[in-house]
Motif scaffolding. Structure first.
Motif, mmCIF file in Angstrom:
data_model
loop_
_atom_site.group_PDB
_atom_site.id
_atom_site.type_symbol
_atom_site.label_atom_id
_atom_site.label_comp_id
_atom_site.label_asym_id
_atom_site.label_seq_id
_atom_site.Cartn_x
_atom_site.Cartn_y
_atom_site.Cartn_z
ATOM 1 N N TRP A 15 0.814 -1.212 0.000
ATOM 2 C CA TRP A 15 0.000 0.000 0.000
ATOM 3 C C TRP A 15 0.847 1.261 0.000
ATOM 4 C CZ3 TRP A 15 -4.572 -0.083 -1.801
ATOM 5 C CH2 TRP A 15 -5.316 -1.246 -1.697
ATOM 6 N N ARG A 109 -3.329 1.848 -8.882
ATOM 7 C CA ARG A 109 -3.421 3.036 -8.027
ATOM 8 C C ARG A 109 -3.360 4.331 -8.829
ATOM 9 N NH1 ARG A 109 0.946 0.205 -5.750
ATOM 10 N NH2 ARG A 109 0.482 -0.965 -3.857
ATOM 11 N N ASP A 135 -6.458 1.275 -5.266
ATOM 12 C CA ASP A 135 -6.479 2.402 -4.337
ATOM 13 C C ASP A 135 -6.459 3.695 -5.147
ATOM 14 O OD1 ASP A 135 -6.477 3.872 -2.040
ATOM 15 O OD2 ASP A 135 -4.374 3.513 -1.542
ATOM 16 N N ARG A 169 -9.812 0.560 -1.990
ATOM 17 C CA ARG A 169 -9.870 1.732 -1.112
ATOM 18 C C ARG A 169 -9.919 3.010 -1.942
ATOM 19 N NH1 ARG A 169 -5.169 -0.575 2.611
ATOM 20 N NH2 ARG A 169 -6.384 -1.755 4.113
ATOM 21 N N ASN A 170 -10.709 3.962 -1.444
ATOM 22 C CA ASN A 170 -10.743 5.299 -2.040
ATOM 23 C C ASN A 170 -11.032 5.250 -3.540
ATOM 24 O OD1 ASN A 170 -9.734 6.611 0.484
ATOM 25 N ND2 ASN A 170 -7.913 5.404 -0.010
#
Length: 481
Positions: A15, A109, A135, A169-170
């Motif tokens: 991450w 990401r 993400d 996530r997000n």
């Protein structure tokens, strides 16, 4: 004695911005002169990283046309310059922008994907992957699918592999155009025995389909996710979970999630074991709907606001509606348009498992229970408050109702046909209408008993209930506590 601690040479920080110890390459390095799309360059780069044991493929800021790209190796990350800065424009080829089968540690990401030109799908698909995810990824205009995690491999001829511990996530989904047509899925979905999937701080806006879905996916968790429809009431659900397979042990948790503008805010059916914590539904028809659910639904700290429109004339549905057992704690309805329905309504079989409407619950409309002997045979209301709405029961000849330590403000109990009803343990009824009867029973054959309760301002405690010990009636209203 000196102790030596040995650390592995390669440490993967999944991450973080890169995977330490693995190569970081630019996609532009792999682009050949004359190529107008990045698809060939992405395929070359991923093949190279696979040979090297993984790594990060970086996309610079800019807008780039690209077709479907398969991530064929584990420990490979796709890294953009940020949402809105790196924008991948899908070409007209069917497929997912990025997809992976049976890989570990694959992450995407910091980029945006516009799928408007892709005829079907367009987003991200993980089939049989473990420890992977996305993400800070925004995907718009996907056709039928946006973010998907499954145990079924994409283009794998029905082959399946274990899917476990994937995380999104997000991430954002907007404008999905299709659902349950030519393989359509929800904007965010964990399905097909995908285990322990987490969706955190994700948002769905104005998409076709149930915004967040878990279908036979044990251990799915949604944290701080938001589903919203800004273009009128969506006919779908903000959050939905189902699973008919008896071997899946499908458990789902919604924590701090919010749905606005849906036909169903939170929906549960079949063999799902659902928990809703700190949630909210606003301007939804059904704030929560338990439909033919076989296991207990647990709801704690939930608010239904401005819900129930369109249900005013129905007999079998409510703003909060459950066909099976439920435990409610600190659940509130605010500015509700329609009734709430418990332990009934939906054709489910009768069960001896108790429905609990517990401490801190507050309702501003009627709570209907025990319709046609469906749902729980035992309903306990303990520590709840009714403001302007009544408890109503009808045709529940197998049903037992226990009301204790609860407060009724300009409210009461209205009943017909119940096996047993008991009001006790410090329950308090308060009204400003001195003509009202607090407990109104339409027949005299009910087994309804009132004891250890206080009635303030009512003309009459009850027309047919049996009066036990500890009943106190005052004609002068002293006000709610």
């Amino acid at each position: 004695m000196t102790r030596t601690i040995f650390m592995p040479f390669v440490i993967l920080m999944f991450w973080g911005s890169v995977a330490f110890g693995l190569p970081v390459v630019s996609i532009l390095t792999y682009k050949k002169p004359g190529e107008t799309e990045l698809t060939p360059a992405a395929n070359r780069a991923i093949a190279d990283l696979k040979k090297r044991g993984g790594g990060t493929l970086k996309y610079p800021a800019g807008r780039f046309v690209q077709g479907p790209v398969e991530i064929t190796g584990s420990s490979i990350s796709i890294q953009g310059a940020g949402i809105g800065r790196t924008v991948i424009i899908r070409n007209t080829q069917r497929g997912y922008a990025f997809w992976a089968n049976q890989q570990r540690g694959v992450f995407i990401r910091d980029l945006s994907i516009d799928c408007d030109k892709s005829p079907i799908e367009g987003g991200i698909y993980f089939g049989g992957c473990t420890g992977s995810g996305a993400d800070r990824v925004a995907i718009s205009n996907a056709d039928a699918s946006t973010f998907v995690v499954e145990n079924e491999l994409l283009n794998g001829g029905g082959k399946k592999a274990a899917s476990d511990r994937n995380v999104f996530r997000n991430c954002r989904a907007t404008g999905q155009k299709r659902y349950h047509d030519v393989g359509g899925k929800s904007p965010f979905i964990a399905g097909g025995y995908a285990r322990n999937t987490r969706f955190e701080f994700c948002t769905v806006t104005d998409c076709v389909g149930d915004a967040f879905d878990s279908d036979n996916a044990p251990g799915t968790v949604f944290n701080f996710c938001v589903a919203r429809s800004t273009k009128g009431t969506s006919p779908y659900a903000g959050f939905w979970s189902e699973g008919e397979q008896p071997d899946s042990d499908h458990r789902v948790t919604w924590n701090h999630c919010r749905a606005t503008g849906f036909r169903v805010g939170f929906g549960i059916s079949e063999r799902v074991k659902a928990t809703i914590l700190n949630g909210e539904a606003e301007q939804c028809v059904n704030a929560i709907k338990g439909l033919h659910h076989q296991y207990r639904i647990v709801v704690t700290n939930f608010t239904a606001r401005n819900c129930g429109k369109g249900l005013e004339a129905t007999d079998t549905d409510g703003a909060l509606t459950f066909s099976g057992p439920v435990t409610l704690t600190r659940v509130k309805t605010v500015n509700t348009v329609a009734r709430n329905s418990f332990a009934n309504y939906g054709g489910s079989a009768s069960t001896n498992e108790e429905t609990l409407i517990g401490p801190g619950c507050e309702f501003d409309k009627d709570a209907y229970i025990s319709y046609e002997n469906s749902g729980s045979r035992r309903i306990t209301v303990n520590g709840a408050t009714f403001r302007g709405g009544n408890i109503r029961y009808y045709n529940g000849q197998l049903t037992e109702l226990l009301v204790k330590n609860s407060q009724f403000i300009n409210s009461g109990i209205v009943g017909a046909r119940i096996k047993q009803s008991r009001i006790t343990d410090g329950s308090r009824f308060i009204t400003t209408d001195s003509t009202r009867t607090a407990i109104q029973l339409s027949l005299d054959s009910y087994n309804t008993t009132v004891e250890n309760s206080t009635f303030e301002g009512y003309n009459k405690v009850s027309n047919n209930a049996k009066m036990g010990a500890g009943v106190r009636q005052t004609t002068r209203r002293q006000g709610p506590r």
